[in-house]
Design a protein around this motif. Sequence first.
Motif, short mmCIF file in Angstrom:
data_model
loop_
_atom_site.label_atom_id
_atom_site.label_comp_id
_atom_site.label_asym_id
_atom_site.label_seq_id
_atom_site.Cartn_x
_atom_site.Cartn_y
_atom_site.Cartn_z
N ILE B 373 0.81 -1.23 0.00
CA ILE B 373 0.00 0.00 0.00
C ILE B 373 0.85 1.28 0.00
O ILE B 373 0.47 2.28 -0.59
CB ILE B 373 -0.99 0.00 1.20
CG1 ILE B 373 -1.94 1.20 1.16
CG2 ILE B 373 -0.28 0.00 2.55
CD1 ILE B 373 -2.98 1.13 0.09
N SER B 374 2.03 1.22 0.63
CA SER B 374 2.83 2.45 0.69
C SER B 374 3.71 2.65 -0.54
O SER B 374 4.36 3.67 -0.67
CB SER B 374 3.74 2.42 1.92
OG SER B 374 2.96 2.39 3.08
N SER B 375 3.75 1.67 -1.42
CA SER B 375 4.68 1.74 -2.56
C SER B 375 3.96 1.59 -3.89
O SER B 375 4.58 1.22 -4.88
CB SER B 375 5.74 0.64 -2.43
OG SER B 375 6.14 0.48 -1.12
N LEU B 376 2.65 1.87 -3.91
CA LEU B 376 1.88 1.62 -5.14
C LEU B 376 2.46 2.39 -6.32
O LEU B 376 2.41 1.92 -7.45
CB LEU B 376 0.42 2.01 -4.92
CG LEU B 376 -0.33 1.11 -3.95
CD1 LEU B 376 -1.73 1.65 -3.69
CD2 LEU B 376 -0.42 -0.31 -4.49
N TRP B 377 3.03 3.56 -6.05
CA TRP B 377 3.58 4.38 -7.14
C TRP B 377 4.69 3.65 -7.88
O TRP B 377 4.96 3.92 -9.05
CB TRP B 377 4.06 5.71 -6.60
CG TRP B 377 4.92 5.58 -5.38
CD1 TRP B 377 4.49 5.45 -4.10
CD2 TRP B 377 6.34 5.52 -5.33
NE1 TRP B 377 5.56 5.32 -3.25
CE2 TRP B 377 6.71 5.36 -3.97
CE3 TRP B 377 7.35 5.61 -6.30
CZ2 TRP B 377 8.03 5.27 -3.57
CZ3 TRP B 377 8.66 5.52 -5.89
CH2 TRP B 377 8.99 5.35 -4.54
N GLN B 378 5.35 2.71 -7.20
CA GLN B 378 6.42 1.97 -7.86
C GLN B 378 5.90 1.02 -8.93
O GLN B 378 6.61 0.65 -9.86
CB GLN B 378 7.19 1.11 -6.85
CG GLN B 378 8.07 1.89 -5.93
CD GLN B 378 8.77 0.96 -4.95
OE1 GLN B 378 8.91 -0.23 -5.20
NE2 GLN B 378 9.18 1.50 -3.84
N PHE B 379 4.66 0.57 -8.74
CA PHE B 379 4.13 -0.48 -9.62
C PHE B 379 3.18 0.08 -10.66
O PHE B 379 2.51 -0.66 -11.36
CB PHE B 379 3.40 -1.55 -8.80
CG PHE B 379 4.18 -2.01 -7.63
CD1 PHE B 379 5.42 -2.60 -7.81
CD2 PHE B 379 3.69 -1.85 -6.35
CE1 PHE B 379 6.15 -3.02 -6.73
CE2 PHE B 379 4.42 -2.26 -5.27
CZ PHE B 379 5.67 -2.85 -5.45
N GLN B 386 0.56 -2.61 -11.95
CA GLN B 386 1.08 -3.79 -12.64
C GLN B 386 1.16 -4.92 -11.64
O GLN B 386 2.02 -4.95 -10.76
CB GLN B 386 2.48 -3.50 -13.16
CG GLN B 386 2.50 -2.99 -14.55
CD GLN B 386 3.92 -3.02 -15.02
OE1 GLN B 386 4.76 -2.32 -14.46
NE2 GLN B 386 4.20 -3.82 -16.02
N ARG B 387 0.24 -5.85 -11.76
CA ARG B 387 0.11 -6.84 -10.70
C ARG B 387 1.28 -7.81 -10.64
O ARG B 387 1.63 -8.32 -9.60
CB ARG B 387 -1.20 -7.58 -10.85
CG ARG B 387 -2.36 -6.64 -10.56
CD ARG B 387 -3.50 -7.34 -9.94
NE ARG B 387 -4.34 -7.97 -10.94
CZ ARG B 387 -5.61 -8.22 -10.74
NH1 ARG B 387 -6.19 -7.94 -9.60
NH2 ARG B 387 -6.33 -8.79 -11.67
N ASP B 388 1.90 -8.06 -11.81
CA ASP B 388 3.04 -8.99 -11.80
C ASP B 388 4.19 -8.44 -10.97
O ASP B 388 4.74 -9.11 -10.11
CB ASP B 388 3.54 -9.24 -13.23
CG ASP B 388 2.52 -10.01 -14.03
OD1 ASP B 388 1.56 -10.51 -13.39
OD2 ASP B 388 2.66 -10.10 -15.26
N SER B 389 4.54 -7.18 -11.26
CA SER B 389 5.70 -6.65 -10.55
C SER B 389 5.37 -6.43 -9.09
O SER B 389 6.22 -6.59 -8.21
CB SER B 389 6.18 -5.35 -11.20
OG SER B 389 5.28 -4.32 -10.99
N GLU B 390 4.10 -6.10 -8.80
CA GLU B 390 3.69 -5.95 -7.41
C GLU B 390 3.84 -7.28 -6.67
O GLU B 390 4.48 -7.36 -5.62
CB GLU B 390 2.23 -5.48 -7.34
CG GLU B 390 1.74 -5.27 -5.92
CD GLU B 390 0.23 -5.03 -5.85
OE1 GLU B 390 -0.47 -5.41 -6.80
OE2 GLU B 390 -0.23 -4.51 -4.84
N ALA B 391 3.29 -8.33 -7.26
CA ALA B 391 3.34 -9.64 -6.61
C ALA B 391 4.78 -10.10 -6.46
O ALA B 391 5.16 -10.69 -5.44
CB ALA B 391 2.53 -10.66 -7.42
N GLY B 392 5.61 -9.81 -7.47
CA GLY B 392 7.01 -10.22 -7.41
C GLY B 392 7.75 -9.58 -6.25
O GLY B 392 8.41 -10.24 -5.46
N LYS B 393 7.60 -8.24 -6.15
CA LYS B 393 8.28 -7.51 -5.08
C LYS B 393 7.79 -7.96 -3.70
O LYS B 393 8.57 -8.12 -2.76
CB LYS B 393 8.04 -6.00 -5.26
CG LYS B 393 8.95 -5.35 -6.28
CD LYS B 393 10.27 -5.05 -5.62
CE LYS B 393 11.21 -4.19 -6.37
NZ LYS B 393 11.48 -4.19 -7.70
#
Lengths: 349, 533
Positions: B373-379, B386-393
């Motif tokens: 939630i605090s890093s949504l801007w990264q994804f 981008q759900r893939d990169s979110e899930a990966g991180k």
Amino acid sequence: MTTSASAAPTSGPAPEAKSSGAVLLLLKMRTLIALIVVTAYFCIMAPNFISLGNLVIISKHVAINAFLAIGMTYVIVTGGIDLSVGSIVGLVGMISGLLITHGIPLPFMDATAYPNVFEIIGFALLTGILVGFINGTLITRFSVAPFIATLGTMYIARGAALLISNGETFPNLVGRAEFGNDGFPILGSGTVLGIPLAVILMIVVALVAAYVAGRTPLGRQIYAIGGNERAAMLSGVYVNRVKVIVYIVSGACAAIAGLIISSQLVASHPASGTSFEMNAIAAAVLGGTSLAGGRGTIGGTIIGAFVIGVLSDGLVMMGVSEFWQMVIKGLVIIAAVILDQMQRKMNRR
Amino acid sequence: MSAVAVLKQSPEPEQGVILEALKMSMVFPGTVALDKADFVVRRSSVTALVGENGAGKSTLMKILAGVISPTSGEMRLNGEPVVFNSVHDASAKGIGIVFQELNLCPNLSISENIFLTHPYTRGGVHIDRKRQFERATALLKRLEHDLSPDALVGDLRIGEQQIVEIAKALSRDVQVLIMDEPTSALSESEVEVLFRVIDELKRAGVAIIYISHRLEELTRIADYVSVLRDGKMQASAKMRDVDVPWIISQMVGRTEMPPQRSTPATSSVEVLRIENVCLPRASGGYLVDHVSLSIAAGEIVGIYGLMGAGRTELFECLFGLRSETTGNIILNGRNLAGLTVAERIRQGLFLVPEDRQRDGLMQNLSVLKNISISSLWQFRRGIAIQRDSEAGKVDEMIKALRVKVSSPDVEITALSGGNQQKVVIGKSLLTRPKLLLLDEPTRGIDIGAKAEVFKTMRQLAEEGLGVVFATSDLMEIMSAADRIIVMSRGLVTGDFPRQEASERLLVAASTMTSHLTSTHASSAQESFSPLTE
């Protein structure tokens, strides 16, 4: 769009897990099941119910409520409420009626400008957005409780609607070709491939709303605020900004509903939309939105709106009195919330 | 356990004993809060009960006052066995309690609060306001406060509310009065009044149980002292036979922890510098009093202090939660003053709050959504996540922190406290902070998870993060910190490299109210104002 995990990660499969899992699934699908049951019942009891003409009528009715309910779902998920949407419907109708009937007098040219239909839609949306912005500002900047802030704007917007025409109706909103402002009724009664324009618009708005809720940072933040506002703030969510956006969305959705109603009726009446906010809340709650915030989906809300729409139209066709219809609607809402609580209890176990 | 001699209670009942708790045990799921503790209270005397946070003081008091029922153990009042099933039972037998956290209704007046549970009535229904008013006035006068009994409790200062709470306890005929940290919210002059009232009560035959972290107070008013440690009654003694160092050694007990890391590999690169940070208290004085510190990259700094020392408040100032904060907060050369929480997060600061449930977690969301939630801007790509990169991180983070969870989509509420804490830490790390603030990071999690959390902190420091954590647990701070800062009443009263710190030094500094015991002597001496209100 919360993805809820149904299985507890630690506990092993208990012997009764299978049957309770099935019950849980039934409880989760309850609104859809209710919709199917109600529709099936009316198909049997009222022979004309399933006819194409009737389905079109129902979906047009549902569309109006669905617009309000979509915006309402966003608001309720953040833990708020928007009572002003019914009045926005009335106000937007009156502003559209005024613009079509009287145009905008230009002060120094002794002339009147008649905005075309697209411009009228623009004014209507701006009205909804403005009321929503006022709601959001009252709630965030001035810390007015959402119930009170929107109760206030509900009265103000209704009063403004009545003031525009001194309580009169604007009839016959067809416009005139020579003024370039005809075509307003198409919004409400136009069709594409036999499907009413209003229904297509509803589908588009619902899809966009569901996408935003499920796939964008804004949507994620809406759910985070509803789940735990303080934790969301400490996580760096711009809580106030998101809340204002949510009320703006609700106001804009109400404006669309207001446009469609006055276009369908080819008239605008200042009392139009009275108590629509309650139908919108009912649809959201039927669809599984929690008034405590943090839970609810656009898809659920749309199904909820259909349950209400099918129920009232079906009961009318069966000749059930209006008074009984109200009683039944109330019972359905209470039953829905009881089932919701049962599901929550089972989830917790 | 320890080499310190334990003074046992003499087995035969002494003169003047009014209340005895024998072999009291209280077991909560996962922890033993009280372990066969014996406790004796005597008429016309003050018995002080001391111990570190979590030693079981509040649990024992709640048992005596009937708030909770013990798992096992016996209680005797005037030699008769008694069982309290509720606060009403206990107060009917003459046991009154002044809770640490105030239990008053802010929307009611002083007299309504005092007589809430036992109003003076006519005919059982009609409240006799006049009698209540007179009685409340008399009680407040006895406490040397001329507040109007009709004043709303919500309008009172915390110290005044504390007085009302005491008046409430005195409004019934008490034989035993329990006071849990009664002075923590009081000003110096109010403390004097309280002590006079205690003397008066003693003369009237009342037995008083007095819980306080302020050890110097005890030497003034206590007749007996009992020390709890890890749920066990460590020692009991007559106050005149012992002194403050004895109490501290009984509280701490254990031999000093061996340092876990011999070479503090701190660089000299400064991450955070704070200058003269102040947070004024509404009733005058400061919650955070001219604090100046410098934190280096790769350093783990522990802030030790008792309750109300200002640790949480200091963190809140740094993170932008207190708009009244003054002073400079410079992170990596950039002054954070005036920035919002979200902006400070972007600058590389993150606070892992003390109260996980209230401040850290979104209970309606999954583990994955809580972490990201605090890093949504990264994804973000366009408007979508981008759900893939979110899930990966998030997966990487779950693995790195060893969060025990079957899938990132599990609801956060299904996790244990320790794993929930790791999720909050994971959320903070995903924002790629430069400085991490952790307020009581091990609160409410079990021993194993504690070790994991500290291991994580060590790892982060080695990667060049500045780590600052606050705790009131001595053992924790001695084993986990490279450098220890002690706060008391909003002041920095100690600043030690770990090698030079000892538990005794820390406890002594944490009860100080003015000077800085420092091997660095970093803070400006003249900035310490005396805390008179």
